[in-house]
Motif scaffolding. Structure first.
Motif, PDB file in Angstrom:
ATOM      1  N   VAL A 189      77.082  -2.668 -29.054  1.00 27.38           N
ATOM      2  CA  VAL A 189      76.789  -3.724 -29.041  1.00 27.38           C
ATOM      3  C   VAL A 189      77.486  -4.993 -28.762  1.00 27.38           C
ATOM      4  CG1 VAL A 189      76.936  -5.035 -31.027  1.00 27.38           C
ATOM      5  CG2 VAL A 189      76.054  -2.603 -31.798  1.00 27.38           C
ATOM      6  N   VAL A 190      76.624  -5.580 -28.197  1.00 26.06           N
ATOM      7  CA  VAL A 190      77.255  -6.724 -27.651  1.00 26.06           C
ATOM      8  C   VAL A 190      78.688  -7.408 -28.343  1.00 26.06           C
ATOM      9  CG1 VAL A 190      77.413  -8.893 -26.103  1.00 26.06           C
ATOM     10  CG2 VAL A 190      75.953  -6.835 -25.388  1.00 26.06           C
ATOM     11  N   ILE A 191      79.990  -7.399 -28.536  1.00 27.83           N
ATOM     12  CA  ILE A 191      81.049  -8.221 -28.989  1.00 27.83           C
ATOM     13  C   ILE A 191      81.415 -10.158 -28.369  1.00 27.83           C
ATOM     14  CG2 ILE A 191      81.160  -6.457 -30.206  1.00 27.83           C
ATOM     15  CD1 ILE A 191      84.098  -5.917 -28.791  1.00 27.83           C
ATOM     16  N   ASP A 192      81.190  -9.644 -27.047  1.00 26.51           N
ATOM     17  CA  ASP A 192      81.879 -10.761 -26.325  1.00 26.51           C
ATOM     18  C   ASP A 192      80.857 -11.086 -24.889  1.00 26.51           C
ATOM     19  OD1 ASP A 192      83.556 -12.913 -26.102  1.00 26.51           O
ATOM     20  OD2 ASP A 192      85.305 -12.055 -26.121  1.00 26.51           O
ATOM     21  N   GLN A 193      81.106 -12.311 -24.518  1.00 25.64           N
ATOM     22  CA  GLN A 193      80.377 -12.953 -23.172  1.00 25.64           C
ATOM     23  C   GLN A 193      81.965 -12.776 -22.358  1.00 25.64           C
ATOM     24  OE1 GLN A 193      77.021 -12.568 -22.726  1.00 25.64           O
ATOM     25  NE2 GLN A 193      76.645 -12.511 -25.104  1.00 25.64           N
ATOM     26  N   GLY A 248      75.687  -9.386 -30.657  1.00 22.62           N
ATOM     27  CA  GLY A 248      75.140  -8.622 -31.454  1.00 22.62           C
ATOM     28  C   GLY A 248      73.833  -7.989 -30.911  1.00 22.62           C
ATOM     29  N   THR A 249      73.743  -7.858 -29.966  1.00 19.43           N
ATOM     30  CA  THR A 249      72.653  -7.376 -28.947  1.00 19.43           C
ATOM     31  C   THR A 249      72.925  -5.754 -28.751  1.00 19.43           C
ATOM     32  OG1 THR A 249      71.510  -9.213 -27.865  1.00 19.43           O
ATOM     33  CG2 THR A 249      71.265  -7.291 -27.224  1.00 19.43           C
ATOM     34  N   SER A 250      72.181  -4.619 -29.536  1.00 18.94           N
ATOM     35  CA  SER A 250      72.546  -3.271 -29.032  1.00 18.94           C
ATOM     36  C   SER A 250      71.751  -2.967 -28.052  1.00 18.94           C
ATOM     37  CB  SER A 250      71.595  -2.554 -29.949  1.00 18.94           C
ATOM     38  OG  SER A 250      72.254  -3.123 -31.262  1.00 18.94           O
ATOM     39  N   LEU A 251      72.597  -2.152 -27.080  1.00 23.20           N
ATOM     40  CA  LEU A 251      72.327  -1.773 -25.953  1.00 23.20           C
ATOM     41  C   LEU A 251      73.083  -0.118 -25.197  1.00 23.20           C
ATOM     42  CD1 LEU A 251      74.582  -4.597 -24.056  1.00 23.20           C
ATOM     43  CD2 LEU A 251      72.004  -3.867 -24.179  1.00 23.20           C
ATOM     44  N   LYS A 252      72.274  -0.012 -24.525  1.00 19.82           N
ATOM     45  CA  LYS A 252      72.321   0.999 -24.228  1.00 19.82           C
ATOM     46  C   LYS A 252      72.852   1.163 -22.652  1.00 19.82           C
ATOM     47  CE  LYS A 252      69.771   6.400 -23.814  1.00 19.82           C
ATOM     48  NZ  LYS A 252      69.281   7.308 -22.817  1.00 19.82           N
ATOM     49  N   LEU A 253      73.728   1.661 -21.494  1.00 20.45           N
ATOM     50  CA  LEU A 253      74.457   2.093 -21.011  1.00 20.45           C
ATOM     51  C   LEU A 253      73.878   3.188 -20.326  1.00 20.45           C
ATOM     52  CD1 LEU A 253      78.200   1.223 -22.088  1.00 20.45           C
ATOM     53  CD2 LEU A 253      76.450  -0.225 -21.325  1.00 20.45           C
ATOM     54  N   SER A 254      74.822   3.150 -19.001  1.00 18.57           N
ATOM     55  CA  SER A 254      74.351   3.943 -17.642  1.00 18.57           C
ATOM     56  C   SER A 254      74.953   5.176 -18.303  1.00 18.57           C
ATOM     57  CB  SER A 254      74.310   3.739 -16.628  1.00 18.57           C
ATOM     58  OG  SER A 254      75.698   3.195 -16.708  1.00 18.57           O
ATOM     59  N   MET A 299      78.522  -8.254 -36.631  1.00 17.45           N
ATOM     60  CA  MET A 299      77.305  -8.485 -37.108  1.00 17.45           C
ATOM     61  C   MET A 299      76.966  -8.419 -36.199  1.00 17.45           C
ATOM     62  SD  MET A 299      76.111 -10.942 -34.434  1.00 17.45           S
ATOM     63  CE  MET A 299      75.268 -11.673 -34.710  1.00 17.45           C
ATOM     64  N   LYS A 300      74.845  -7.753 -36.115  1.00 16.74           N
ATOM     65  CA  LYS A 300      74.040  -6.897 -34.752  1.00 16.74           C
ATOM     66  C   LYS A 300      72.944  -7.564 -35.452  1.00 16.74           C
ATOM     67  CE  LYS A 300      73.775  -2.745 -37.539  1.00 16.74           C
ATOM     68  NZ  LYS A 300      74.037  -0.911 -37.169  1.00 16.74           N
ATOM     69  N   TYR A 301      72.013  -7.762 -33.976  1.00 19.24           N
ATOM     70  CA  TYR A 301      70.493  -8.450 -34.483  1.00 19.24           C
ATOM     71  C   TYR A 301      70.014  -6.542 -34.581  1.00 19.24           C
ATOM     72  CZ  TYR A 301      71.482 -12.666 -32.706  1.00 19.24           C
ATOM     73  OH  TYR A 301      71.912 -13.963 -33.419  1.00 19.24           O
ATOM     74  N   VAL A 302      68.810  -6.338 -35.440  1.00 17.71           N
ATOM     75  CA  VAL A 302      68.329  -5.594 -35.639  1.00 17.71           C
ATOM     76  C   VAL A 302      66.524  -5.940 -36.035  1.00 17.71           C
ATOM     77  CG1 VAL A 302      69.964  -3.872 -36.061  1.00 17.71           C
ATOM     78  CG2 VAL A 302      68.590  -5.647 -38.224  1.00 17.71           C
ATOM     79  N   ASN A 303      65.799  -5.072 -35.766  1.00 19.18           N
ATOM     80  CA  ASN A 303      64.589  -5.609 -36.171  1.00 19.18           C
ATOM     81  C   ASN A 303      63.913  -5.391 -37.556  1.00 19.18           C
ATOM     82  OD1 ASN A 303      61.720  -4.818 -36.380  1.00 19.18           O
ATOM     83  ND2 ASN A 303      61.911  -5.012 -34.084  1.00 19.18           N
ATOM     84  N   VAL A 304      63.482  -6.362 -38.179  1.00 20.46           N
ATOM     85  CA  VAL A 304      63.316  -6.147 -39.450  1.00 20.46           C
ATOM     86  C   VAL A 304      62.612  -5.488 -40.348  1.00 20.46           C
ATOM     87  CG1 VAL A 304      60.958  -7.678 -39.574  1.00 20.46           C
ATOM     88  CG2 VAL A 304      62.391  -7.499 -41.082  1.00 20.46           C
ATOM     89  N   GLU A 305      61.961  -4.037 -39.419  1.00 22.04           N
ATOM     90  CA  GLU A 305      61.374  -3.063 -39.852  1.00 22.04           C
ATOM     91  C   GLU A 305      62.504  -2.177 -40.093  1.00 22.04           C
ATOM     92  OE1 GLU A 305      58.378  -2.791 -40.763  1.00 22.04           O
ATOM     93  OE2 GLU A 305      57.750  -4.091 -39.777  1.00 22.04           O
ATOM     94  N   GLN A 306      63.507  -1.969 -39.335  1.00 27.59           N
ATOM     95  CA  GLN A 306      65.253  -1.706 -39.673  1.00 27.59           C
ATOM     96  C   GLN A 306      66.113  -2.010 -40.376  1.00 27.59           C
ATOM     97  OE1 GLN A 306      66.221  -1.659 -35.509  1.00 27.59           O
ATOM     98  NE2 GLN A 306      65.378   0.053 -34.566  1.00 27.59           N
ATOM     99  N   VAL A 307      65.712  -2.918 -41.223  1.00 24.56           N
ATOM    100  CA  VAL A 307      66.559  -3.881 -41.274  1.00 24.56           C
ATOM    101  C   VAL A 307      66.679  -2.476 -43.392  1.00 24.56           C
ATOM    102  CG1 VAL A 307      66.924  -5.746 -43.238  1.00 24.56           C
ATOM    103  CG2 VAL A 307      66.558  -6.007 -41.157  1.00 24.56           C
TER     104      VAL A 307
END
Length: 353
Positions: free
Chosen positions: A302-306, A290-296, A1-9
């Motif tokens: 996408v974050v899959i675990d903590q 589920g948060t989408s990230l940009k790495l250095s 699963m991932k969190y997305v803005n409703v405009e991108q759904v």
């Protein structure tokens, strides 16, 4: 699963987290395939973010501190209590006690799990999701502070009902005075709960004091430092944080979790107790699963675990999609999981909208 803005759904996307009404009923079940009409309706309901299934993240399961059944039950019982308050009827708190007991028990069982606040907010359910989130956050912090079960329940009840005074304001009442602190929701919530013999007076002080700041600049009484109950100090942080990350709150801007935490850190020893801020930061997923990230490195994942104890260093799945120039345009994927706790030279450079 991932969190997305409703405009991108897009139509055909599959919902991975259920959406509730203010009565705790299911508006849309997890697993439903979204249509154009559903997406349009969700926009009209004020939804900004959705949890969507991704075939390349199917085995990634978001760990919940509190089960879906308990969360729904809490919203349902909170709704019943609020309806009683609004109609002037006796508020039966047995349902609240039952829900709080379940929240405390499950939090104690899952004390190693970082809290992800993933409920989908609508204009209809926003107040209830806010109350539930504040309750869950406060309980997790209380567990971290080694409070006993009785203390945790007192904290959780006050947290769940911290804004109950907002619903008992009768502006048409003869005694109502505009702009009078006597009519502030903190006092009204306190007077409402202190009359309930089934509730601790400690729980009643949480609605009263959750807008008090440790430097004395808060309301309604301008209390300073040690004069504020520790439970209220906890709820003050949780309340402010959830308002910061909610697009449906009265805050001027909506912040991603990590920015909201930065703002709270900057207010330590001004608004908030420093010790409580530290425990808060240990309890919350700064980058929820589920948060989408940009790495250095320039990669997007996408974050899959903590990683408990390292909320700024989650596990990120990087997916490279490459289309092959062939008759069927086959899409190939290269998947790589990066545990940032083991990669000290790789940093999170941003959160993708």
């Amino acid at each position: 699963m991932k969190y997305v803005n409703v405009e991108q759904v897009e139509p055909g996307d599959v919902l991975s987290r259920s959406i509730y009404t203010s009565e705790g009923l299911t508006l849309l079940h997890a697993g439903v395939q979204l249509t154009v009409g559903m997406i349009h309706k969700l926009r009209s309901f004020g939804v900004t973010m959705l949890s969507i299934k991704d075939p390349l993240l199917d085995e990634v399961k978001e760990e919940d501190v509190v089960t879906e059944a308990t969360r729904k039950d809490a919203i349902r019982n909170l709704s019943a209590a609020i309806q009683c308050v609004q109609s002037g009827k006796h508020m039966d708190v047995r349902g609240i006690h039952k829900s709080v007991t379940n929240i405390v028990d499950e939090t104690l069982r899952n004390r190693r799990v970082l809290l992800n606040l993933g409920e989908i907010r609508t204009v209809d359910n926003a107040m209830y999701i806010h109350a539930l989130n504040v309750c869950m956050m406060a309980t997790v912090i209380g567990v971290g502070l080694a409070y006993n079960t009785t203390q945790l329940k007192e904290l959780a009840i006050g947290a769940l009902l911290h804004d109950i005074g907002k619903l008992s304001v009768d502006k048409n009442a003869p005694a109502y005075k505009a702009n009078s602190m006597e009519n502030h929701h903190t006092w009204l919530g306190f007077h409402l709960l202190r009359k309930k013999h089934e509730m601790s007076i400690v729980s009643a002080h949480i609605p009263l004091q959750h807008h008090e700041w440790v430097d004395g600049s808060g309301i309604p009484r301008g209390l300073v430092g040690e004069d504020i109950h520790d439970f209220a100090k906890i709820v003050a942080i949780c309340n402010y944080y959830d308002n910061l990350i909610s697009p449906l709150s009265e805050e001027e801007e909506t912040l991603p979790p990590y920015e909201a935490c930065e703002k709270i850190m900057g207010l330590a020893e001004k608004r908030f107790d420093h010790k409580m801020v530290i425990h808060f930061l240990r309890s919350i997923a700064l980058y929820p699963t589920g948060t989408s990230l940009k790495l250095s490195t320039g990669e997007i994942g996408v974050v899959i675990d903590q990683n408990r104890g390292l909320p700024t260093r989650p596990v990120v799945r990087v997916i490279r999609r490459e289309q092959q120039a062939s008759k069927h345009m086959v899409e190939e994927h290269e998947i790589r999981d990066i545990d940032l706790s083991e990669k000290p030279t790789v940093f999170i450079s941003g959160v993708m909208e």
